[in-house]
Design an enzyme around this catalytic site. Structure first.
Site, short mmCIF file in Angstrom:
data_model
loop_
_atom_site.label_atom_id
_atom_site.label_comp_id
_atom_site.label_asym_id
_atom_site.label_seq_id
_atom_site.Cartn_x
_atom_site.Cartn_y
_atom_site.Cartn_z
N LYS A 34 50.93 65.61 15.17
CA LYS A 34 49.68 65.27 15.88
C LYS A 34 49.38 66.29 16.96
O LYS A 34 48.23 66.68 17.15
CB LYS A 34 49.82 63.87 16.49
N GLU A 69 35.15 70.48 8.18
CA GLU A 69 35.88 69.31 8.65
C GLU A 69 36.13 68.31 7.51
O GLU A 69 37.22 67.74 7.40
CB GLU A 69 35.11 68.65 9.81
N GLU A 82 44.40 67.43 4.33
CA GLU A 82 45.57 67.19 5.16
C GLU A 82 46.23 65.84 4.86
O GLU A 82 47.43 65.69 5.04
CB GLU A 82 45.26 67.34 6.66
N HIS A 142 30.31 84.65 -4.32
CA HIS A 142 30.94 85.96 -4.11
C HIS A 142 32.42 85.92 -4.45
O HIS A 142 33.19 86.74 -3.94
CB HIS A 142 30.70 86.41 -2.66
N LYS A 155 39.84 67.09 6.36
CA LYS A 155 40.24 65.67 6.34
C LYS A 155 40.87 65.34 4.99
O LYS A 155 41.90 64.69 4.92
CB LYS A 155 39.03 64.74 6.55
N TRP A 180 60.90 67.37 14.59
CA TRP A 180 60.03 68.08 13.65
C TRP A 180 60.63 69.48 13.54
O TRP A 180 60.53 70.28 14.47
CB TRP A 180 58.61 68.13 14.21
N ASN A 211 62.02 68.96 23.02
CA ASN A 211 60.78 69.24 22.29
C ASN A 211 60.30 70.61 22.75
O ASN A 211 60.14 70.83 23.95
CB ASN A 211 59.74 68.17 22.62
N GLY A 212 60.11 71.52 21.82
CA GLY A 212 59.67 72.87 22.18
C GLY A 212 60.50 73.90 21.46
O GLY A 212 61.17 73.59 20.47
N ARG A 253 53.46 61.67 15.88
CA ARG A 253 53.57 63.09 16.20
C ARG A 253 54.09 63.90 15.02
O ARG A 253 53.96 65.12 15.00
CB ARG A 253 54.50 63.29 17.41
N CYS A 271 58.19 67.23 17.93
CA CYS A 271 59.27 66.33 18.34
C CYS A 271 58.80 65.31 19.38
O CYS A 271 57.87 65.57 20.14
CB CYS A 271 60.40 67.12 18.96
O1 M6R Z 1 45.06 68.22 19.89
P1 M6R Z 1 44.12 69.28 19.39
O2 M6R Z 1 42.72 68.81 19.26
O3 M6R Z 1 44.21 70.56 20.19
O4 M6R Z 1 44.64 69.61 17.93
C1 M6R Z 1 44.07 70.62 17.17
C2 M6R Z 1 44.50 70.50 15.72
O5 M6R Z 1 45.89 70.57 15.62
C3 M6R Z 1 44.01 69.19 15.10
O6 M6R Z 1 42.62 69.06 15.17
C4 M6R Z 1 44.44 69.13 13.62
O7 M6R Z 1 43.77 70.09 12.88
C5 M6R Z 1 44.23 67.72 13.06
N1 M6R Z 1 45.33 67.38 12.21
C6 M6R Z 1 43.00 67.58 12.25
O8 M6R Z 1 42.86 66.31 11.74
#
Ligand code: M6R
Length: 608
Positions: free
Chosen positions: A603, A481, A488, A504, A485, A75, A101-102, A27, A2
């Site tokens: 985010k 990674e 997501e 395996h 990418k 959110w 937010n929370g 966010r 949020c």
């Molecule tokens: O703000 P942070 O680096 O702690 O966030 C960690 C993950 O939420 C963040 O890296 C997430 O996996 C991203 N969407 C990756 O692109």
């Protein structure tokens, strides 16, 4: 997660709040709403969907006149995304309005008590409990009601609150959810993140847990939860508003990928002095560093992937044992932290709930925590014992690119610092590492300039069902990674495997034409990687290989090869990740996905 924006001042509040909320869209959210005091009462408008819906509903704020208000992008956590569950929430008379937010963890118990006292609830949210509880405690004094509520609610919150009987004031409070407070000549602001208010002010205050803020049009005051006034020093934000704008790029993600040469330079160069590595922020003498027996790296998502690379680099160069944990696992697994251990948490936002909890768990056990963090003044930055900033600037796209690249640099620097004090590298090797480090920005630039080649290749895979990534050692970390990418932002199913592990079980998923991206940057593992490529190729896979320039032998096994410039094997991640970022990006663009704001994602993940 949020987003919250609030304003009280001499200007119309609604357009400022809408503008601020638009800067928080990154966010992640599913609905939006605003409450504005119009001179007589609090008006509330809220709607499921994008902010655009709220803008249309209010004619860009014109139908909600007034000089004080609070706004929210939601959110969903408690209750589906719909108009009723959207914020702001309010009491029966709509004289008290709240954005949040929370998560209020004990909301069911509180709700049941309020229902017994005759309160009726209209939404499924935890936040409505706060509005109704404020109503219950409100006897004409907002501060008293707020502090009583704070003593009853458990969980995490950043709250913006309005009382119709106090139209010249806004209130805010936070615990474990981000909140910044701003002040300009035209009024005072609250927001979940700096970009929301940067257009109006650079003077911000960071609220600590359970501090209550009372905002007027021309001043603000912080209080403790016991209503004691607190003096606070403002912080001046150095970066400018353009840093949080797209600057002509189609997406923030593309812009941020292109900022990586600068990000790497900014994170690296201040710590290179006279061909040596100086990390003053560590606040540790060389003897203390040499005495560290083990390192625990804890993080989530891409930051965790940076940590996996960190393990290979720290163990490889500095010969120090490293354990890497997902923060959500670390915090509940009763980890064994032995004397001489050092904990490193990595986070772009500095607000990730699980990472913050892992930091607190480590500190509670008496261990010092180093934070590798991007957002200055964030919770992790403030609570860590020492802090190494990644100077990536504001990162808006949900999929991290430049912050991840900066995290890698911070870890390389640490590995080299440890190597130096532990004498695990010769002077010659150390100098060669420095030389290769310095070349990374221009090499990244070169890889970015070849984006058309990747774009063309990516366009062939917009219809793919599954895409696999394989690699060994650091190449496995890169694969993790690269796969994240892609999935997501493109919503294509993807998995990353240690190349030797595929057979395996997962190899049964390979069908005719399945794309397997094989990362092979570690010369001593070239032959092993080729064997793994051949295995999947024999099952029909199409192989995209990412390898070092010169390793032409790979063309015997791979169908398509992307070469990266020569660098030290420990730094290969910084280069190999660039084509993989571009690949994920162009597949998502080709599919017409909302690249910067992928579905269901936020985010900064401020709930566990
Ligand atoms: O703000 P942070 O680096 O702690 O966030 C960690 C993950 O939420 C963040 O890296 C997430 O996996 C991203 N969407 C990756 O692109």
């Amino acid at each position: 997660m949020c987003g919250i924006v609030g304003y009280i001042g001499t200007k119309q509040a609604a357009p400022i709040i809408l503008d601020g909320l638009s800067k928080l869209e990154y966010r992640g959210y599913d609905s939006a709403g605003m409450a504005i005091y119009d001179g007589e009462k609090i008006n509330i408008q809220k709607s499921v969907g994008r902010l655009k819906v709220l803008e249309e509903l209010t004619h860009a704020g014109a139908t909600m006149p007034g000089f004080a208000g609070i706004g929210h992008t939601r959110w969903a956590t408690h209750g589906i995304p719909n108009d009723v569950n959207s914020h702001p929430h309010f009491n029966a008379q709509a004289t008290i309005s709240v954005v949040h937010n929370g998560i209020i963890e004990n909301y069911i118990a509180l709700k049941n008590k309020l229902i017994k006292k005759g309160y009726q609830f209209v939404s499924d949210t935890d936040t409505e409990v706060v509005a109704q509880l404020l109503d219950y405690y409100y006897k004409g004094n907002p501060m008293e009601a707020i502090t009583k509520v704070l003593h009853r609610v458990e969980g995490s919150y950043a709250l913006g609150i309005m009382f119709a009987e106090y139209p010249d004031q806004l209130f805010a409070v936070r615990k474990d959810s981000p909140l910044v407070v701003g002040k300009s000549e035209d009024g005072c602001f609250i927001a979940s993140d700096v970009p929301a208010i940067l257009k109006y002010t650079r003077t911000v205050y960071y609220a600590e847990n359970q501090e209550v803020i009372q905002l007027f049009a021309d001043r603000l005051q912080f209080y403790t939860v016991d209503e004691e006034p607190i003096e606070k020093e403002p912080v001046t934000i150095e970066w400018d508003a353009e840093a949080a704008e797209k600057a002509g790029y189609e997406h923030f993600m593309l812009k941020e990928m292109y900022e990586q040469p600068k990000t790497v330079t900014d994170t690296l160069m201040p710590r290179l002095k006279n061909n040596d590595i100086v990390i003053d922020e560590l606040q540790m003498r060389d003897e203390e560093l040499a005495a560290v027996k083990k390192i625990h790296i804890v993080a989530c998502g891409s930051a965790y992937h940076a940590g996996v690379t960190g393990k290979y680099v720290l163990e490889g160069i500095a010969r120090i044992p490293v354990e890497v944990d997902l923060a959500s696992e670390f915090r509940y697994r009763n980890p064994i932290l032995e004397e001489g251990a050092m904990v490193i948490v990595i986070s772009q936002s500095g607000e990730t709930a699980d990472t913050l909890a892992a930091l607190r768990e480590s500190k509670a056990r008496g261990f010092k925590v180093l934070g590798i963090v991007n957002v200055v003044g964030s919770s992790i930055a403030r609570e860590a014992d020492s802090i190494m900033y990644t100077w990536a600037g504001p990162e808006i796209a949900v999929a991290t690119t430049k912050a991840y690249s900066a995290q890698l640099i911070a870890l390389y620097l640490l590995a080299m610092k440890f190597a130096k004090v532990r004498k695990t590298v010769s002077e010659e090797e150390f100098n060669a590492l420095i030389f290769d480090l310095k070349r990374l920005p221009e090499q990244i630039e070169l890889l970015l300039s070849n984006k058309e080649k990747i774009q063309k290749f990516a366009n062939r895979y917009i219809g793919a069902k599954d895409i696999f990534f394989i690699g060994r050692g650091i190449d496995y970390a890169i694969s993790l990674e690269g796969s994240l990418k892609l999935k997501e932002i493109s919503y294509i199913h993807s998995e990353a495997y240690a190349a030797g592990e595929l057979k395996h079980g997962t190899i049964s998923l390979i069908e005719e034409g399945t794309l397997v991206t094989a990362v092979s940057t570690q010369p001593d593992l070239y032959q092993k990687s080729i064997s793994n490529m051949v295995e999947v190729k024999a099952r029909g896979a199409f192989i995209l290989a990412v390898t070092n320039v010169g390793n032409t032998e790979i063309e015997k096994a791979a169908d398509y090869v992307v070469y990266i410039p020569q660098t030290n094997q420990y730094f290969a991640n910084s280069l190999a990740i660039i084509p993989l970022q571009l690949f994920g990006y162009y597949v998502a663009v080709g599919k017409g996905c909302d690249v910067d704001k992928p579905r269901n994602l936020a985010k900064s993940v401020t709930v566990e």
